[in-house]
Design an enzyme around this catalytic site. Structure first.
Site: not given
Length: 201
Positions: A36-37
């Site tokens: 996600c990051h």
């Protein structure tokens, strides 16, 4: 008296909280880890959920389907330092106010928390099943193509914790400060021990 933060969290809610304080979270907690990051920061892909004023959890949960709903089975923290290179920008771009994980984080996250008014907090390791009992409902799930651990599980939680504040909005870093303190205490003790056991070398 329990200090409970409720989403949406505002900057002023955090100003009196300091490292080593113990707090709890009620409201929205979204599992969010490495991929996600990377998607947001490296690939510039927008996150399909508004994290402004919310909390994220560095965790890869185990969930199961119960009828037409998802149910949390286990959700333990993963090592937050893996997200260190992304977290400052992540906080800036999303407006997230609480980053929950395991272990400490470094100077980039310190800077992000101070500049954009957020906290990094530690959930005790080894308590994944307990954490799951504090999840009242999984309200949404996104990016399921990433698999269960990396999907974004949007959870409604009640008094989720205990959460130990490791980085506050004033730039204090509990784990970094403790490392310095422990090193100062360790060195003279090691010297003394070496005087008595030098023959082992």
């Amino acid at each position: 008296m329990k200090k409970i933060l409720t989403t949406p969290i505002k900057a002023e809610d955090l100003q009196d909280i300091r490292v080593d304080d113990v707090i709890y979270l009620t409201g929205t907690l979204v599992t969010c880890r490495d991929v996600c990051h990377r998607r947001l920061i490296e690939l510039k892909r927008p996150i399909p959920y508004d994290l402004n004023g919310k909390a994220i959890f560095h965790a890869g949960p185990i969930v199961r389907k119960n009828g037409d709903k998802w149910e949390m089975v286990s959700v333990g923290p993963t090592t937050s330092m893996r997200m260190e290179s992304f977290e400052r920008e992540f906080i800036e771009q999303t407006g997230v106010k609480l980053v929950v994980g395991k272990g400490g984080m470094g100077p980039l996250t310190e800077e992000g928390c101070q500049k954009f008014k957020a906290l990094h907090v530690i959930f005790p390791a080894g308590c994944a099943v307990l954490a799951a009992t504090q999840v009242e409902e999984i309200e949404e799930v996104h990016w399921t193509e990433l698999g269960m651990p990396e999907s974004l599980w949007v959870c409604r939680v009640k008094e989720f914790g205990p959460l130990i504040v490791s980085i506050d909005t004033h730039g204090n870093n509990l784990i970094a400060e403790n490392k310095k303190l422990f090193a100062e205490r360790r060195d003279p003790i090691v010297e003394e021990i070496c005087e008595h056991v030098h023959y082992i070398k």
